[in-house]
Design a protein around this motif. Sequence first.
Motif, PDB file in Angstrom:
ATOM      1  N   GLY A   4      34.481  27.388  80.833  1.00  0.00           N
ATOM      2  CA  GLY A   4      35.796  26.831  81.132  1.00  0.00           C
ATOM      3  C   GLY A   4      35.990  25.455  80.513  1.00  0.00           C
ATOM      4  N   ASP A  16      47.387  24.898  77.188  1.00  0.00           N
ATOM      5  CA  ASP A  16      47.355  25.465  78.536  1.00  0.00           C
ATOM      6  C   ASP A  16      48.415  24.816  79.424  1.00  0.00           C
ATOM      7  OD1 ASP A  16      45.186  26.885  77.617  1.00  0.00           O
ATOM      8  OD2 ASP A  16      43.705  25.528  78.482  1.00  0.00           O
ATOM      9  N   ASP A  70      51.571  26.589  81.201  1.00  0.00           N
ATOM     10  CA  ASP A  70      51.824  26.417  82.625  1.00  0.00           C
ATOM     11  C   ASP A  70      53.265  25.969  82.856  1.00  0.00           C
ATOM     12  OD1 ASP A  70      50.332  26.242  85.364  1.00  0.00           O
ATOM     13  OD2 ASP A  70      51.471  24.375  85.262  1.00  0.00           O
ATOM     14  N   ASP A  75      42.523  25.412  86.310  1.00  0.00           N
ATOM     15  CA  ASP A  75      41.183  25.927  86.085  1.00  0.00           C
ATOM     16  C   ASP A  75      41.286  27.241  85.322  1.00  0.00           C
ATOM     17  OD1 ASP A  75      42.189  27.658  87.970  1.00  0.00           O
ATOM     18  OD2 ASP A  75      40.909  26.935  89.597  1.00  0.00           O
ATOM     19  N   GLU A  76      40.150  27.925  85.131  1.00  0.00           N
ATOM     20  CA  GLU A  76      40.151  29.155  84.347  1.00  0.00           C
ATOM     21  C   GLU A  76      41.000  30.247  84.994  1.00  0.00           C
ATOM     22  OE1 GLU A  76      38.711  30.020  81.135  1.00  0.00           O
ATOM     23  OE2 GLU A  76      39.150  27.887  81.291  1.00  0.00           O
ATOM     24  N   GLU A  77      40.941  30.342  86.311  1.00  0.00           N
ATOM     25  CA  GLU A  77      41.710  31.372  87.003  1.00  0.00           C
ATOM     26  C   GLU A  77      43.213  31.173  86.799  1.00  0.00           C
ATOM     27  OE1 GLU A  77      42.317  33.191  91.539  1.00  0.00           O
ATOM     28  OE2 GLU A  77      40.835  31.597  91.159  1.00  0.00           O
ATOM     29  N   ARG A  78      43.668  29.955  86.941  1.00  0.00           N
ATOM     30  CA  ARG A  78      45.090  29.672  86.757  1.00  0.00           C
ATOM     31  C   ARG A  78      45.502  29.838  85.296  1.00  0.00           C
ATOM     32  NH1 ARG A  78      48.238  24.354  89.196  1.00  0.00           N
ATOM     33  NH2 ARG A  78      50.111  24.445  87.892  1.00  0.00           N
ATOM     34  N   ARG A  79      44.641  29.429  84.386  1.00  0.00           N
ATOM     35  CA  ARG A  79      44.946  29.555  82.957  1.00  0.00           C
ATOM     36  C   ARG A  79      45.109  31.023  82.565  1.00  0.00           C
ATOM     37  NH1 ARG A  79      42.448  30.464  78.140  1.00  0.00           N
ATOM     38  NH2 ARG A  79      40.445  30.872  79.134  1.00  0.00           N
ATOM     39  N   GLN A  80      44.170  31.867  83.000  1.00  0.00           N
ATOM     40  CA  GLN A  80      44.251  33.281  82.664  1.00  0.00           C
ATOM     41  C   GLN A  80      45.439  33.953  83.347  1.00  0.00           C
ATOM     42  OE1 GLN A  80      40.427  35.028  83.522  1.00  0.00           O
ATOM     43  NE2 GLN A  80      39.332  33.601  82.197  1.00  0.00           N
ATOM     44  N   GLY A  81      45.753  33.536  84.577  1.00  0.00           N
ATOM     45  CA  GLY A  81      46.923  34.069  85.260  1.00  0.00           C
ATOM     46  C   GLY A  81      48.213  33.739  84.535  1.00  0.00           C
ATOM     47  N   ASN A  82      48.315  32.493  84.046  1.00  0.00           N
ATOM     48  CA  ASN A  82      49.504  32.096  83.275  1.00  0.00           C
ATOM     49  C   ASN A  82      49.651  32.937  82.016  1.00  0.00           C
ATOM     50  OD1 ASN A  82      50.240  30.091  85.077  1.00  0.00           O
ATOM     51  ND2 ASN A  82      49.215  28.460  83.957  1.00  0.00           N
ATOM     52  N   LYS A 101      48.561  35.979  81.447  1.00  0.00           N
ATOM     53  CA  LYS A 101      48.977  37.345  81.784  1.00  0.00           C
ATOM     54  C   LYS A 101      50.476  37.404  82.055  1.00  0.00           C
ATOM     55  CE  LYS A 101      44.524  38.883  83.677  1.00  0.00           C
ATOM     56  NZ  LYS A 101      43.782  39.297  84.896  1.00  0.00           N
TER      57      LYS A 101
END
Length: 490
Positions: A322, A375, A379, A462-469, A471
């Motif tokens: 990350g 990123d 966001d 973080d990585e979870e929020r980045r990947q969610g954005n 998608k």
Amino acid sequence: MPTVGYSAQNPEKQRNRLSVYSKLCYAIGGAPYQITGSALGFFLQMYLLDVAQLDPFYASIILFVGRAWDAVTDPTVGFLVSRTKWTSMGRMMPWIICSTPFAVVTYFLIWYVPPFEQGKVFWYLIFYCIFQSMQTCFHVPYSALTMFISSDQKERDSATAYRMMVEVLGTVLGTAIQGQIVGSSSDCPTESDGSNNINSSRNNTSNVSLEETKQAYMIASGVIAIIYILCAAILFLGVKEQKVPLTFRQGLWMVMSHTPYVKLVIGFLFTSLAFMLLEGNFALFITYALGHRDDFQNILLVIMLSGALTIPLWQWFLTRFGKKKAAYFGISWAVPFMILIVCIESKLIISYLVSVAAGVSVAAAFLLPWSMLPDVVDDFKVKNPDIHGHEALFYSFYVFFIKFASGISLGISTLSLKFADYKTGNCSQPEAVSLTLKVLVSPVPVCLIFVGLLILKTYPIDEERRQGNQKLLDSETDSESETSVLGSNV
């Protein structure tokens, strides 16, 4: 219906993919900024003091005003870029191409010593400010171009990694060209000449050697100017800018109030200041505090080479663990070596070893801010889907804060040398100068790094929020593409 969805999505994904050739051409476009930046960052202060032989007070004014002016032009150019209409070359490319010849000419004139004393300060101040303006007209659109070469986050991250590799190689090249050409000409005798011969040797050779040094700076600037033009041409010929609709309106306020962006900018503001302060004073520190006058250009080159070689390591690290963790680990890596360099006895081999280790952290400091900014933009898109045309603003205001603060730091650091009684053009300096340089390259940068890392701790992406954005943005792009295909079929 599934068939239509597939046929709509597949061409869109293919369109967003970038070839290695395109990534390399895009990356090469970042080299001019770093080549000229490293040459100016490492050598301009020394050049103004020892070659142009300006008083440290006037040198500090030039450095501060030049950086401050550079900072002010960033949001201005960012605004103008956002308002620029699409042309056959794109929206960003006209800025890059038109600014290049003016940047090259003014860069060369910065390293020319005019044949007059009265007005010399204004000469450097004017051409330094003009060059910074032209460089901004190149770099702000180029930075924003990241968002216009592909809408796919992985492709942008990959292109950014290429870019960072080339930019660090650019700092190596700038340091090597300037250092090796200029370092070969010195108007000071070597240590083996003996202290009794220093004054007589300097009196006999000073004028000739000073002229040779002036010529060396001009040759180095000429070589860098040619490389600048070649890189701009490769960028123009090898990169295709995607057309994206832009509007301005509420963008400025929305960008400046986006919390992740504010925390990222302030955090990297402090860490970047630390490395800029180190960069601006390191050549003088090696020369006068460590006493390695004949090796300073080689030590600088080792730092940049070490940084260039470890860019792939940091790209792998941020992919694996990350970006936020990479920022913490990579930037804090420099702290023990900043402390070590001023605490150990001045031995050349130790200086080289510390430089190799410090270069690893320099690579992280180069890569991570530019890798994390996209990123933040993504966001922002997720939170504000109706606001467009903000990409250049994100990049221009980030550069604005960094440059403005670095101008203050360089101005203050150069002024502090005057208070330490720095002797312009002398081969040796008072002990107070050595102590001042040690403070400027160790305790102050270390404190700035700690403050910056504490602020980055609150950075929310973080990585979870980045990947969610990503998608969400991918699904939105696919939906728009499918709607477009259905509409055309109807």
